[in-house]
Design a protein around this motif. Sequence first.
Motif, PDB file in Angstrom:
ATOM      1  N   VAL A  17      36.563  42.572  54.211  1.00 24.97           N
ATOM      2  CA  VAL A  17      37.640  42.197  53.449  1.00 24.97           C
ATOM      3  C   VAL A  17      37.408  41.257  52.180  1.00 24.97           C
ATOM      4  O   VAL A  17      36.649  40.277  52.354  1.00 24.97           O
ATOM      5  CB  VAL A  17      38.585  41.193  54.442  1.00 24.97           C
ATOM      6  CG1 VAL A  17      39.761  40.534  53.746  1.00 24.97           C
ATOM      7  CG2 VAL A  17      39.018  41.845  55.557  1.00 24.97           C
ATOM      8  N   SER A  18      37.710  42.040  51.104  1.00 18.82           N
ATOM      9  CA  SER A  18      37.353  41.336  49.826  1.00 18.82           C
ATOM     10  C   SER A  18      38.458  40.550  49.481  1.00 18.82           C
ATOM     11  O   SER A  18      39.122  39.960  49.986  1.00 18.82           O
ATOM     12  CB  SER A  18      36.844  42.184  49.032  1.00 18.82           C
ATOM     13  OG  SER A  18      36.570  41.947  47.446  1.00 18.82           O
ATOM     14  N   SER A  19      38.966  41.119  47.814  1.00 17.82           N
ATOM     15  CA  SER A  19      40.055  40.255  47.094  1.00 17.82           C
ATOM     16  C   SER A  19      40.315  40.998  46.000  1.00 17.82           C
ATOM     17  O   SER A  19      39.232  41.569  45.415  1.00 17.82           O
ATOM     18  CB  SER A  19      39.609  38.794  47.107  1.00 17.82           C
ATOM     19  OG  SER A  19      40.774  38.331  46.340  1.00 17.82           O
ATOM     20  N   VAL A  20      41.626  40.785  45.598  1.00 15.59           N
ATOM     21  CA  VAL A  20      41.933  41.246  44.418  1.00 15.59           C
ATOM     22  C   VAL A  20      41.061  40.721  43.182  1.00 15.59           C
ATOM     23  O   VAL A  20      40.387  41.248  42.132  1.00 15.59           O
ATOM     24  CB  VAL A  20      43.416  40.993  43.925  1.00 15.59           C
ATOM     25  CG1 VAL A  20      43.709  41.150  42.488  1.00 15.59           C
ATOM     26  CG2 VAL A  20      44.349  41.726  44.579  1.00 15.59           C
ATOM     27  N   ALA A  21      40.419  39.611  43.657  1.00 19.03           N
ATOM     28  CA  ALA A  21      39.457  39.021  42.693  1.00 19.03           C
ATOM     29  C   ALA A  21      38.238  39.623  42.605  1.00 19.03           C
ATOM     30  O   ALA A  21      37.407  39.283  41.811  1.00 19.03           O
ATOM     31  CB  ALA A  21      39.177  37.402  43.172  1.00 19.03           C
ATOM     32  N   GLY A  22      38.029  40.384  43.568  1.00 20.95           N
ATOM     33  CA  GLY A  22      36.749  41.275  43.476  1.00 20.95           C
ATOM     34  C   GLY A  22      36.892  42.586  42.574  1.00 20.95           C
ATOM     35  O   GLY A  22      35.706  43.460  42.280  1.00 20.95           O
ATOM     36  N   ARG A  23      38.072  42.657  42.090  1.00 16.87           N
ATOM     37  CA  ARG A  23      38.118  43.842  41.174  1.00 16.87           C
ATOM     38  C   ARG A  23      38.394  43.414  39.809  1.00 16.87           C
ATOM     39  O   ARG A  23      38.168  43.596  38.552  1.00 16.87           O
ATOM     40  CB  ARG A  23      39.351  44.541  41.436  1.00 16.87           C
ATOM     41  CG  ARG A  23      39.268  45.614  42.536  1.00 16.87           C
ATOM     42  CD  ARG A  23      40.474  46.379  42.624  1.00 16.87           C
ATOM     43  NE  ARG A  23      40.274  47.497  43.423  1.00 16.87           N
ATOM     44  CZ  ARG A  23      40.798  48.739  43.471  1.00 16.87           C
ATOM     45  NH1 ARG A  23      41.567  49.148  42.208  1.00 16.87           N
ATOM     46  NH2 ARG A  23      40.662  49.669  44.341  1.00 16.87           N
ATOM     47  N   LYS A  24      39.051  41.945  39.400  1.00 16.32           N
ATOM     48  CA  LYS A  24      39.389  41.569  38.141  1.00 16.32           C
ATOM     49  C   LYS A  24      39.606  40.064  38.198  1.00 16.32           C
ATOM     50  O   LYS A  24      39.860  39.364  39.221  1.00 16.32           O
ATOM     51  CB  LYS A  24      40.785  41.987  37.825  1.00 16.32           C
ATOM     52  CG  LYS A  24      41.416  41.387  36.339  1.00 16.32           C
ATOM     53  CD  LYS A  24      42.547  42.073  36.135  1.00 16.32           C
ATOM     54  CE  LYS A  24      43.101  41.444  34.737  1.00 16.32           C
ATOM     55  NZ  LYS A  24      44.515  42.270  34.382  1.00 16.32           N
ATOM     56  N   LEU A  35      43.492  48.615  48.001  1.00 15.25           N
ATOM     57  CA  LEU A  35      43.934  47.486  47.349  1.00 15.25           C
ATOM     58  C   LEU A  35      45.567  47.171  47.734  1.00 15.25           C
ATOM     59  O   LEU A  35      46.345  47.968  47.751  1.00 15.25           O
ATOM     60  CB  LEU A  35      43.930  47.558  45.795  1.00 15.25           C
ATOM     61  CG  LEU A  35      44.453  46.519  44.679  1.00 15.25           C
ATOM     62  CD1 LEU A  35      43.699  45.270  45.058  1.00 15.25           C
ATOM     63  CD2 LEU A  35      44.441  47.087  43.546  1.00 15.25           C
ATOM     64  N   VAL A  36      45.808  46.061  48.240  1.00 19.42           N
ATOM     65  CA  VAL A  36      47.036  45.696  48.758  1.00 19.42           C
ATOM     66  C   VAL A  36      47.478  44.407  48.076  1.00 19.42           C
ATOM     67  O   VAL A  36      46.898  43.392  48.291  1.00 19.42           O
ATOM     68  CB  VAL A  36      47.032  45.382  50.425  1.00 19.42           C
ATOM     69  CG1 VAL A  36      48.392  45.453  51.051  1.00 19.42           C
ATOM     70  CG2 VAL A  36      46.217  46.473  51.194  1.00 19.42           C
ATOM     71  N   ARG A  37      48.679  44.715  47.520  1.00 21.63           N
ATOM     72  CA  ARG A  37      49.242  43.280  46.835  1.00 21.63           C
ATOM     73  C   ARG A  37      50.617  43.134  47.202  1.00 21.63           C
ATOM     74  O   ARG A  37      51.255  44.095  47.619  1.00 21.63           O
ATOM     75  CB  ARG A  37      49.521  43.505  45.267  1.00 21.63           C
ATOM     76  CG  ARG A  37      48.058  43.541  44.715  1.00 21.63           C
ATOM     77  CD  ARG A  37      48.150  43.406  42.973  1.00 21.63           C
ATOM     78  NE  ARG A  37      46.999  43.358  41.947  1.00 21.63           N
ATOM     79  CZ  ARG A  37      46.583  44.556  41.654  1.00 21.63           C
ATOM     80  NH1 ARG A  37      47.010  45.634  41.891  1.00 21.63           N
ATOM     81  NH2 ARG A  37      45.468  44.463  40.799  1.00 21.63           N
ATOM     82  N   PRO A  38      51.152  42.103  47.079  1.00 24.66           N
ATOM     83  CA  PRO A  38      52.669  41.800  47.084  1.00 24.66           C
ATOM     84  C   PRO A  38      53.299  42.736  46.192  1.00 24.66           C
ATOM     85  O   PRO A  38      52.783  42.671  44.897  1.00 24.66           O
ATOM     86  CB  PRO A  38      53.000  40.380  47.035  1.00 24.66           C
ATOM     87  CG  PRO A  38      51.557  39.540  47.462  1.00 24.66           C
ATOM     88  CD  PRO A  38      50.547  40.529  46.963  1.00 24.66           C
ATOM     89  N   THR A  39      54.319  43.154  46.373  1.00 22.71           N
ATOM     90  CA  THR A  39      55.369  44.012  45.400  1.00 22.71           C
ATOM     91  C   THR A  39      55.210  43.399  44.079  1.00 22.71           C
ATOM     92  O   THR A  39      54.909  44.101  43.146  1.00 22.71           O
ATOM     93  CB  THR A  39      56.401  44.546  46.022  1.00 22.71           C
ATOM     94  OG1 THR A  39      56.076  44.851  47.322  1.00 22.71           O
ATOM     95  CG2 THR A  39      57.159  45.329  45.143  1.00 22.71           C
ATOM     96  N   GLU A  40      55.510  42.187  43.783  1.00 28.55           N
ATOM     97  CA  GLU A  40      55.661  41.671  42.724  1.00 28.55           C
ATOM     98  C   GLU A  40      54.562  41.014  42.177  1.00 28.55           C
ATOM     99  O   GLU A  40      54.830  40.324  40.992  1.00 28.55           O
ATOM    100  CB  GLU A  40      56.916  40.640  42.852  1.00 28.55           C
ATOM    101  CG  GLU A  40      58.233  41.164  43.079  1.00 28.55           C
ATOM    102  CD  GLU A  40      59.346  40.269  43.213  1.00 28.55           C
ATOM    103  OE1 GLU A  40      59.502  39.390  42.314  1.00 28.55           O
ATOM    104  OE2 GLU A  40      60.184  40.479  43.962  1.00 28.55           O
ATOM    105  N   GLN A  41      53.197  40.887  42.718  1.00 25.20           N
ATOM    106  CA  GLN A  41      52.210  40.319  41.966  1.00 25.20           C
ATOM    107  C   GLN A  41      51.834  41.096  41.047  1.00 25.20           C
ATOM    108  O   GLN A  41      51.114  42.426  41.289  1.00 25.20           O
ATOM    109  CB  GLN A  41      51.251  39.980  43.137  1.00 25.20           C
ATOM    110  CG  GLN A  41      49.744  39.358  42.669  1.00 25.20           C
ATOM    111  CD  GLN A  41      48.785  39.100  43.917  1.00 25.20           C
ATOM    112  OE1 GLN A  41      49.238  39.148  44.911  1.00 25.20           O
ATOM    113  NE2 GLN A  41      47.537  39.006  43.231  1.00 25.20           N
ATOM    114  N   ALA A  42      51.417  40.834  39.741  1.00 23.70           N
ATOM    115  CA  ALA A  42      51.291  41.493  38.583  1.00 23.70           C
ATOM    116  C   ALA A  42      49.660  41.793  38.440  1.00 23.70           C
ATOM    117  O   ALA A  42      49.124  42.799  37.947  1.00 23.70           O
ATOM    118  CB  ALA A  42      51.859  40.882  37.374  1.00 23.70           C
ATOM    119  N   ARG A  43      48.924  40.655  39.079  1.00 25.83           N
ATOM    120  CA  ARG A  43      47.587  40.730  38.838  1.00 25.83           C
ATOM    121  C   ARG A  43      46.543  40.208  39.754  1.00 25.83           C
ATOM    122  O   ARG A  43      47.331  39.610  40.501  1.00 25.83           O
ATOM    123  CB  ARG A  43      47.008  40.281  37.441  1.00 25.83           C
ATOM    124  CG  ARG A  43      47.200  38.653  37.193  1.00 25.83           C
ATOM    125  CD  ARG A  43      46.869  38.215  35.835  1.00 25.83           C
ATOM    126  NE  ARG A  43      47.308  36.708  35.907  1.00 25.83           N
ATOM    127  CZ  ARG A  43      46.917  35.798  34.884  1.00 25.83           C
ATOM    128  NH1 ARG A  43      45.972  36.518  33.919  1.00 25.83           N
ATOM    129  NH2 ARG A  43      47.219  34.576  34.856  1.00 25.83           N
TER     130      ARG A  43
END
Length: 248
Positions: A143-150, A240-248
């Motif tokens: 389990v990583s994070s969106v922060a592992g991409r950007k 990659l899994v984000r809340p629908t409204e999370q832009a970044r």
Amino acid sequence: MGARLDGTVAVVTGASSGIGEATARALAGEGAHVALLARRRERLEALAGELGDGSSVHEVDVADAEAVARAIADVVARHGRLDVLVNNAGYGSMTPATGSALSEWRTMVDVNVNGVLGTTHAALDHLRRAATGERGIADVVTVSSVAGRKVSGPAVNVYAATKHAVGAFSEALRQELGTDHVRVGLVEPGLVRSELTEGQGAAQQAEAEQELGLMEPSDIADAIVYMVTRPRRTAVNEILVRPTEQAR
């Protein structure tokens, strides 16, 4: 027809709360025996009581590689195998670098990077052996994070660095272990309701929920279960899994 993971054994780190707890429940629901690894024994024992006799409790800090190796050995001694490893334990401190305590940086590296390395190292031979059995496949999911991409802002500095590191490690491991039929996957969540988001303070969490929404830990557990229940011929390497409204 039985559950998709009947007869398998899974290890979940950081299983005492959040994504780890939800993942343990989800894997058990698919028929796996689940070994629960975390520091808070009381919470693990409560969860094990829900999951039943197939689960086991291992009080361990993933930053302690020797303790982790002993826990993995205990799991294999009890169940005779290890089919799935979920590296979920993590630690985050979201503050600008100026004025940050070096000890906080070191803790993030110890848990988020060294914890993944130590647990994976202890499990690898067992996973490779399991992949030669009847099921013909084994899995490592980190389990990583969106922060592992950007890098989405200055405050994620060291946290993002640790997540980029485990992403690189996972990709190299994937390239190495594919011919052994050990699949390696990375799940990268956006904002999830957890102790990390709650630790940011009630005001910040309320703002995040109002503006972006927060996913539930079960949303990420679903992604992990999807990865490890694919047919032997199929490897899902990243989700990659984000809340629908999370832009970044």
